[in-house]
Design a protein around this motif. Structure first.
Motif, PDB file in Angstrom:
ATOM      1  N   HIS A  72     -10.740   2.686  -1.912  1.00  0.00           N
ATOM      2  CA  HIS A  72     -11.753   3.676  -1.505  1.00  0.00           C
ATOM      3  C   HIS A  72     -12.048   4.776  -2.527  1.00  0.00           C
ATOM      4  CE1 HIS A  72      -8.361   6.134  -0.210  1.00  0.00           C
ATOM      5  NE2 HIS A  72      -8.238   5.617   0.998  1.00  0.00           N
ATOM      6  N   SER A 120     -11.302   9.965   4.642  1.00  0.00           N
ATOM      7  CA  SER A 120     -10.649  10.489   3.446  1.00  0.00           C
ATOM      8  C   SER A 120     -10.377   9.359   2.468  1.00  0.00           C
ATOM      9  CB  SER A 120      -9.323  11.159   3.810  1.00  0.00           C
ATOM     10  OG  SER A 120      -9.566  12.261   4.653  1.00  0.00           O
ATOM     11  N   LYS A 139       0.855  -1.193   0.000  1.00  0.00           N
ATOM     12  CA  LYS A 139       0.000   0.000   0.000  1.00  0.00           C
ATOM     13  C   LYS A 139       0.885   1.235   0.000  1.00  0.00           C
ATOM     14  CE  LYS A 139      -3.733   2.621   1.147  1.00  0.00           C
ATOM     15  NZ  LYS A 139      -4.298   2.584   2.495  1.00  0.00           N
ATOM     16  N   HIS A 197      -3.682   4.734  -1.995  1.00  0.00           N
ATOM     17  CA  HIS A 197      -4.588   5.793  -1.539  1.00  0.00           C
ATOM     18  C   HIS A 197      -4.354   6.953  -2.489  1.00  0.00           C
ATOM     19  CE1 HIS A 197      -6.488   8.454   1.741  1.00  0.00           C
ATOM     20  NE2 HIS A 197      -6.180   9.257   0.733  1.00  0.00           N
ATOM     21  N   PHE A 233       0.775   5.673  -0.430  1.00  0.00           N
ATOM     22  CA  PHE A 233      -0.069   6.862  -0.303  1.00  0.00           C
ATOM     23  C   PHE A 233       0.442   7.963  -1.221  1.00  0.00           C
ATOM     24  CE2 PHE A 233      -2.760   6.065   3.459  1.00  0.00           C
ATOM     25  CZ  PHE A 233      -2.193   4.910   3.924  1.00  0.00           C
TER      26      PHE A 233
HETATM   27 MN    MN Z   1      -6.785   5.742   2.789  1.00  0.00          MN
END
Ligand code: MN
Ligand code: MN
Length: 491
Positions: free
Chosen positions: A254, A303, A165, A198, A167
């Protein structure tokens, strides 16, 4: 049938038949029985109860693969004074009650440590807690890596962690630059590991936040203004471009907006190595639900933010057509009222939205919400419901067909879904430890009658009998083929 367990373990040599239900997978449905021996599914067919030491009555129910939640934050510390209300024990228990039998959580790299060692440390930390199986996304912070990206990624593959993951948001805390993103993506491509992202432009969000605070707009209702849709769209498109150049697979978590979903749809029209996730909070909650109420707004801070209602139809359409592949919860529950040292009240955000921990709960409600407002409302077929609550996540994140389907040899992670019960979601009845329910009062239809995890009956008759620590970390990363193309006509 009795829900009592036989002896110290109800798995072991026991064989269980699930009889009389409609067996539903992402590929189709049929009326048949299902036979489990030990931890695995061993047969699908007629009259299997004769071969079993016990049977579970599934008449009138759907028999579906256990839910896979690709995105949870359990036992998660944010800064010095905030921790999620759910640890692995309460969080996986709530998940099980809702029909989820596997969660993908996160293992953040500790400074001075490798990604792989950080995952093993996280496993050690929660090993005695999990009631269901779990996997980790190895997570980068703004510190980047100490070691060589290729070696770091190879070490992850060796321990069975199949996703990283990154960001593109939160400069200084989590955000990495495009140089490192590209290096990691190239390494991930070589090891067949997927990059989860993200996707928000962190500089854009930071600039918007500063402007709002300078104007005195620090109340919770301004949080969403600090995260414009353009920040999401830009970061999605950039991450897709980087992933294509690197040749790696990409999972965009998301997705909250119509424009974000459209960007993924464009990419998927030529490339199924790109996949996207949305979350119940974006399908079921909207800015219009709380208007100018800061008290309500603070319960909704996450968020990317919860957006205008007009986005919801686009997200549903994207789920139906396969432009979006999965529904994960991003379950990150922070108490609204409790003020113990590690559970600082979200009310601190009443003065400054930028200081409140981000995240909303939903680990238990995912299947009931999607069944009611997806399947029963005619937006999703039963098969697509199974696909986006289980199968797609398993395929994309590399645990298929061990999980995510009902096939001979697969883990017996099974939900007998009763489509009849009607009830209202509420903090009075949910199993998460958090002190509010984002969907308080919403009526839903359907819940698990039985939940099995690797052949063990863990939820029956609204009771959970799973022991903490029985859940195992599963190896991910043996990537299945890219998902089959979906046509826009598929429902
Ligand atoms: Mn996130
Ligand atoms: Mn998250």
């Amino acid at each position: 049938m009795s829900s009592s367990r036989r002896g110290p373990s109800s798995s072991g040599d026991e064989s269980i038949a699930i009889t009389g239900g409609l067996v539903v997978t992402a590929a189709g449905s049929s009326h048949c029985d299902l036979l489990i021996s030990g931890e695995r599914i061993v047969a699908l067919g007629e009259n299997l109860q004769r071969k079993a030491s016990r049977s579970l009555d599934a008449r009138g129910c759907y028999v579906i693969p256990g839910g896979i939640d690709p995105h949870t934050h359990l036992q998660y510390r944010v800064g010095a004074n905030a921790e999620t209300a759910d640890d692995f024990r309460s969080g996986t228990r709530a998940a099980a009650f809702g029909g989820t039998t596997t969660v993908f959580d996160f293992a953040k790299r500790a400074s001075g440590s490798s990604l792989a060692d950080s995952c093993l440390a996280r496993e050690n930390e929660i090993a005695d807690s999990a009631l269901i199986d779990y996997a980790f996304h190895a997570t980068l912070t703004a510190d980047g890596l100490d070691g060589d990206p290729n070696e770091e990624v190879a070490a992850l593959r060796d321990i069975g962690v199949g996703s990283i993951k990154i960001f593109l948001a939160y400069p200084g805390r989590m955000m990495i630059d495009d140089f490192l993103a590209l290096d990691l993506m190239r390494a991930a491509a070589a090891e067949k590991i997927i990059i989860a992202v993200h996707a928000e432009n962190g500089h854009l969000v930071q600039a918007a936040t500063s402007r709002l605070l300078e104007q005195g707009k620090s109340a919770p209702r301004f949080h969403s203004d600090a995260h414009p849709e353009e920040a999401e769209e830009e970061a999605i498109e950039r991450s897709i471009s980087l992933a294509r150049v690197a040749g790696c697979r990409l999972y965009i978590v998301h997705v909250s907006s119509a424009s974000g979903a459209a960007a993924i749809q464009r990419a998927r029209s030529v490339d199924y190595n790109i996949a996207g996730e949305t979350c119940p909070q974006y399908l079921f909650r909207a800015l219009e639900d709380y208007g100018d109420s800061d008290k309500e707004a603070v319960r909704h801070i996450c968020s990317p933010p919860i957006r205008q209602r007009i986005n919801q139809d686009h997200l549903w359409t994207a789920l139906r057509t396969g432009a979006l592949s999965t529904v994960g919860t991003d379950h990150a529950p922070f108490h609204i009222g409790k003020t113990t040292p590690l559970h600082q009240s979200r009310r601190q955000g009443l003065n400054d939205f930028s200081k409140t921990p981000n995240g909303v709960p939903g680990i238990e409600e995912r299947l009931s919400l999607l069944f009611t407002y997806g399947v029963l409302a005619g937006r999703l077929s039963l098969e697509r419901f199974v696909d986006c609550t289980s199968t797609s996540a398993a395929r994309i994140l590399g645990i298929y067909p061990q999980k995510g389907t009902l096939a001979i040899g697969s883990d017996a992670d099974i939900v007998v879904w009763d489509p009849q019960p009607r009830y209202h979601l509420s903090r009075e009845t949910h199993h998460s430890a958090v002190d509010y329910n984002l969907y308080e009062g919403l009526e839903v239809t359907g819940r698990p009658r039985y939940v099995l995890s690797r052949g063990e009956l863990i939820v029956a008759d609204a009771e959970c009998t799973a022991s903490p620590g029985r859940g195992r970390r599963i190896r991910a990363g043996a990537l299945a083929a890219a998902e089959p193309p979906l046509t826009s006509g598929r429902t």
